[in-house]
Design a protein around this motif. Structure first.
Motif, PDB file in Angstrom:
ATOM      1  N   GLY A  67       0.836  -1.188   0.000  1.00  0.00           N
ATOM      2  CA  GLY A  67       0.000   0.000   0.000  1.00  0.00           C
ATOM      3  C   GLY A  67       0.869   1.234   0.000  1.00  0.00           C
ATOM      4  O   GLY A  67       2.090   1.163   0.154  1.00  0.00           O
ATOM      5  N   TYR A  68       0.239   2.367  -0.176  1.00  0.00           N
ATOM      6  CA  TYR A  68       0.958   3.624  -0.173  1.00  0.00           C
ATOM      7  C   TYR A  68       1.595   3.842   1.191  1.00  0.00           C
ATOM      8  O   TYR A  68       0.937   3.649   2.219  1.00  0.00           O
ATOM      9  CB  TYR A  68      -0.009   4.755  -0.528  1.00  0.00           C
ATOM     10  N   ASP A  69       2.855   4.202   1.196  1.00  0.00           N
ATOM     11  CA  ASP A  69       3.640   4.419   2.406  1.00  0.00           C
ATOM     12  C   ASP A  69       3.804   3.136   3.227  1.00  0.00           C
ATOM     13  O   ASP A  69       4.026   3.174   4.421  1.00  0.00           O
ATOM     14  CB  ASP A  69       3.059   5.543   3.277  1.00  0.00           C
ATOM     15  N   ASP A  70       3.676   1.991   2.577  1.00  0.00           N
ATOM     16  CA  ASP A  70       3.928   0.704   3.231  1.00  0.00           C
ATOM     17  C   ASP A  70       5.236   0.171   2.663  1.00  0.00           C
ATOM     18  O   ASP A  70       5.346  -0.018   1.451  1.00  0.00           O
ATOM     19  CB  ASP A  70       2.777  -0.262   2.936  1.00  0.00           C
ATOM     20  N   PRO A  71       6.238  -0.071   3.499  1.00  0.00           N
ATOM     21  CA  PRO A  71       7.539  -0.501   2.979  1.00  0.00           C
ATOM     22  C   PRO A  71       7.579  -1.960   2.528  1.00  0.00           C
ATOM     23  O   PRO A  71       8.543  -2.379   1.909  1.00  0.00           O
ATOM     24  CB  PRO A  71       8.479  -0.279   4.168  1.00  0.00           C
ATOM     25  N   TYR A  72       6.533  -2.712   2.820  1.00  0.00           N
ATOM     26  CA  TYR A  72       6.544  -4.128   2.479  1.00  0.00           C
ATOM     27  C   TYR A  72       5.867  -4.385   1.139  1.00  0.00           C
ATOM     28  O   TYR A  72       4.931  -3.695   0.760  1.00  0.00           O
ATOM     29  CB  TYR A  72       5.878  -4.939   3.594  1.00  0.00           C
ATOM     30  N   TRP A  73       6.364  -5.376   0.451  1.00  0.00           N
ATOM     31  CA  TRP A  73       5.870  -5.742  -0.870  1.00  0.00           C
ATOM     32  C   TRP A  73       5.132  -7.068  -0.791  1.00  0.00           C
ATOM     33  O   TRP A  73       5.313  -7.842   0.155  1.00  0.00           O
ATOM     34  CB  TRP A  73       7.036  -5.848  -1.852  1.00  0.00           C
ATOM     35  N   GLU A  74       4.298  -7.337  -1.791  1.00  0.00           N
ATOM     36  CA  GLU A  74       3.537  -8.578  -1.823  1.00  0.00           C
ATOM     37  C   GLU A  74       3.461  -9.111  -3.245  1.00  0.00           C
ATOM     38  O   GLU A  74       3.699  -8.384  -4.215  1.00  0.00           O
ATOM     39  CB  GLU A  74       2.131  -8.363  -1.272  1.00  0.00           C
ATOM     40  N   LEU A  75       3.127 -10.393  -3.337  1.00  0.00           N
ATOM     41  CA  LEU A  75       2.944 -11.074  -4.618  1.00  0.00           C
ATOM     42  C   LEU A  75       1.471 -11.374  -4.820  1.00  0.00           C
ATOM     43  O   LEU A  75       0.781 -11.769  -3.883  1.00  0.00           O
ATOM     44  CB  LEU A  75       3.693 -12.419  -4.634  1.00  0.00           C
TER      45      LEU A  75
END
Length: 124
Positions: A67-75
């Motif tokens: 999400g915006y301003d979320d440092p984590y990524w997802e698949l």
């Protein structure tokens, strides 16, 4: 609407393309293809999505920040339209492609966190 100058750093399409190129240059074995798709938010800022098109199946993997301003990524694993019947070699190839997708996601997350810290807008 939030002012852009007060917002967290945004990863441009060009930045993501450079990170993908760096990932590929590190000799990761990629059977499919990786691309960065343009995607604009409400403020017409380029946010980008990374797409991994799999060679073993018609499905793809979408890699993006949570999400915006979320440092984590997802698949996100795209849906397959029908059941797959695969040989043991094909299933091993598919597993290897998913492993590359996971590694790419972790790489992009690490690059993003590092880039955010260097920008001074996210604490170490």
């Amino acid at each position: 609407m939030e002012k852009l100058e007060d917002s967290p750093p945004r990863r441009s399409r060009e930045q993501l393309e450079a990170w993908v190129a760096e990932f590929e240059e590190e000799q990761h074995c990629i059977a499919g293809s990786i691309s960065v798709a343009p995607q604009e938010d409400a403020a017409t800022e380029d946010t980008g999505l990374v797409l991994l098109r799999l060679r073993t199946t018609s499905a793809s993997v979408i890699i993006k920040p949570r999400g915006y301003d979320d440092p984590y990524w997802e698949l996100i694993l795209t849906e397959q339209s029908e059941d797959l019947t695969m040989s043991v070699h094909d299933i091993a190839s598919l597993a290897a492609e998913y492993s590359v997708a996971s590694n790419l996601c972790a790489f992009l997350q690490w690059k993003s966190l590092d880039w955010d810290r260097q920008s001074g807008q996210r604490a170490g």
